[in-house]
Write an enzyme that holds these catalytic residues in place. Structure first.
Site, PDB file in Angstrom:
ATOM      1  N   SER A 103       0.808  -1.206   0.000  1.00  0.00           N
ATOM      2  CA  SER A 103       0.000   0.000   0.000  1.00  0.00           C
ATOM      3  C   SER A 103       0.850   1.268   0.000  1.00  0.00           C
ATOM      4  CB  SER A 103      -0.971  -0.050   1.178  1.00  0.00           C
ATOM      5  OG  SER A 103      -1.943   0.954   1.100  1.00  0.00           O
ATOM      6  N   ASP A 242      -2.348   6.454  -3.422  1.00  0.00           N
ATOM      7  CA  ASP A 242      -1.204   5.790  -2.810  1.00  0.00           C
ATOM      8  C   ASP A 242      -0.730   4.670  -3.726  1.00  0.00           C
ATOM      9  OD1 ASP A 242      -3.232   3.936  -2.374  1.00  0.00           O
ATOM     10  OD2 ASP A 242      -2.484   3.335  -0.415  1.00  0.00           O
ATOM     11  N   ASP A 244      -1.042   1.481  -4.049  1.00  0.00           N
ATOM     12  CA  ASP A 244      -1.939   0.487  -4.653  1.00  0.00           C
ATOM     13  C   ASP A 244      -3.301   1.080  -4.985  1.00  0.00           C
ATOM     14  OD1 ASP A 244      -2.811   0.692  -2.006  1.00  0.00           O
ATOM     15  OD2 ASP A 244      -3.363  -1.419  -1.871  1.00  0.00           O
ATOM     16  N   ASP A 246      -5.782   2.336  -3.348  1.00  0.00           N
ATOM     17  CA  ASP A 246      -7.014   2.100  -2.596  1.00  0.00           C
ATOM     18  C   ASP A 246      -7.328   3.249  -1.648  1.00  0.00           C
ATOM     19  OD1 ASP A 246      -5.097   1.651  -0.644  1.00  0.00           O
ATOM     20  OD2 ASP A 246      -5.937  -0.274   0.031  1.00  0.00           O
TER      21      ASP A 246
END
Length: 447
Positions: A103, A242, A244, A246
């Site tokens: 992440s 960010d 990834d 999400d």
């Protein structure tokens, strides 16, 4: 060494250190494969996505080996946002979805997140069973039952189309200049593509991943470069994702950054006005600002709080039938459209509000005045348990007594990093700093 693998968001750690080693990824893949092939039948599928970290290649191959060794057929999506795995797992009739990502963490970390056949992250109970299988080891499939692996090149495009389908067909982004910071991460292709296809003038930054620069001085956890670029280019909005994709931070045309609480406030009010906010309730974590709670109450809406972690937000939403939730950190969950937080999806819905109201981002992104909030982190070494120390408990008790009736204190251990997070809210700035610093000092002494 701790045997505990799963934290609040899958398995996470520094690459090539326990538990994020190639060997452990192979064992985890085999365990997940055995868990989802308990009936012994053929034809089971798993989709694997990843972000742009260098170690993603290693973990992708190790997981594939483990999964195919138990008879799972693997579909490799390559670099895609985490929410794409949530979307494509049920779409491709897979039994399991895997996202390889840490992440918002730096490049030297990585993680493994698991999704069930419905596209939602696995329950604590399912993770516990897979963890037990991982540590115990599993018998591989017979030679004739080994699974196959293939690359799926169009996975990103399928996800892009799902995003655009969530955007009202009568709306276009013509005339809107959007700065999008992809954090040199998983959305470096999808985000500019989707925004451009909907008509926006797109200024992309953070779209040159090299395996090491993910989240490095960019993205939702470091918005300075994006804010500067918004001002320099005269953009109408900045969308900062960010690694990834999400989570998201939005930046108005003046360069001011708004967090997830402000975005949730806007969406909750708009959805309630349109009669589409289930039970008039927004789900958010204990970290969300008291100002958000007061804003919602002022509009006759409710806030339901959960522990920190988007998985707990989603679990509460599913149990209660709620359809909007998220975190101050920028995870925005809209279960009418997605199974997990989706930063780009949230950004699109904010752009829809701009188009429909004709108002600039600055007028929409600041629904309430936040109660002053201070958060400090204390890093600790493995094996330490600073929150159990008597002096720390005493400091926390003293701080709570000082804040009684004036604010609130939240102390927690991070589920993704070896950090103790000390957060307080209080309208008295001096008292706020005093109570946070007193607890931080006690924790630092304990570690």
């Amino acid at each position: 060494m701790s045997d505990r693998l799963f934290g609040t968001d899958g398995v996470r750690g520094q690459a090539n250190s326990y538990p994020m080693t190639a060997e452990m990824a192979l064992r985890l893949g085999a365990a997940a494969g055995r868990y989802f092939r308990r009936d012994g039948s053929h034809g089971h599928r798993v989709v694997i996505g990843k972000d742009t970290r260098l170690s993603g290649y290693m973990f992708e191959n190790a997981l594939t080996a483990g999964l195919t060794s138990t008879g799972m057929n693997v579909f490799l999506l390559g670099p895609v946002p985490t929410p794409a795995v949530g979307v494509l797992t049920p779409s491709m009739r897979a039994d399991l979805g895997v996202m390889i990502s840490a992440s918002h963490n730096p490049h030297h970390d990585n993680g493994i997140k698991l999704f069930g056949p419905d596209g939602f992250k696995l329950s604590d109970e399912a993770e516990a069973e897979i963890e037990a299988l991982t540590l115990a080891g599993v018998e591989p499939a017979q030679a004739g039952n080994i699974g196959r692996a293939r690359r799926i090149d169009e996975g990103r495009y399928r996800y892009n189309e799902r995003l655009k389908a969530s955007f009202s067909s009568g709306l276009r982004l013509d005339g809107i200049k959007v700065l999008v910071d992809c954090a040199n991460g998983a959305a470096y292709r999808s985000a500019p593509e989707v925004l451009w296809e909907l008509g926006a003038e797109v200024i992309p930054i953070g779209v040159a991943p090299n395996g090491f620069n993910i989240n490095d001085k960019c993205g939702s956890t470091d918005t300075a470069a994006a804010a500067d670029a918004v001002r320099a280019h005269g953009a109408d909005l900045g969308i900062s994702l960010d690694g990834d994709a999400d989570r998201v931070m939005l930046i108005d045309e003046t360069g001011k950054v708004a967090d997830g609480d402000q975005l949730m406030a806007l969406l909750a009010r708009r959805w309630a006005k349109a009669g589409r906010l289930n039970d008039g309730t927004l789900v958010a974590t204990v970290m969300s600002n008291l100002g958000l709670e007061r804003f919602l109450e002022g509009h006759g809406l409710k806030l339901k709080r959960t522990p920190v972690g988007d998985r707990y937000v989603v679990e509460t939403m599913r149990r209660g039938g709620f359809n909007l939730g998220g975190e101050q950190s920028g995870h925005i969950v809209m279960t009418d459209f997605a199974t997990t937080g989706d930063g780009l999806l949230a950004g699109l819905h904010f752009l829809a509000a701009m188009v429909e109201t004709g108002q600039p981002a600055s007028a929409l992104l600041h629904s309430f005045e936040p109660v002053p909030q201070l958060l400090k982190n204390v890093r600790f070494a493995a094996g330490k348990a600073p929150l159990e120390a008597a002096e720390v408990r005493a400091a926390i008790g003293a701080a709570e007594r000082q804040l009684d009736g004036k604010g609130r204190l939240l102390i927690r251990k991070s589920g993704t990093e070896p950090l103790i997070r000390v957060m307080a809210e209080c309208e008295d700035d001096a008292l706020l700093a005093q109570v946070v610093d007193s607890v931080v000092a006690a924790v630092e002494a304990a570690v």
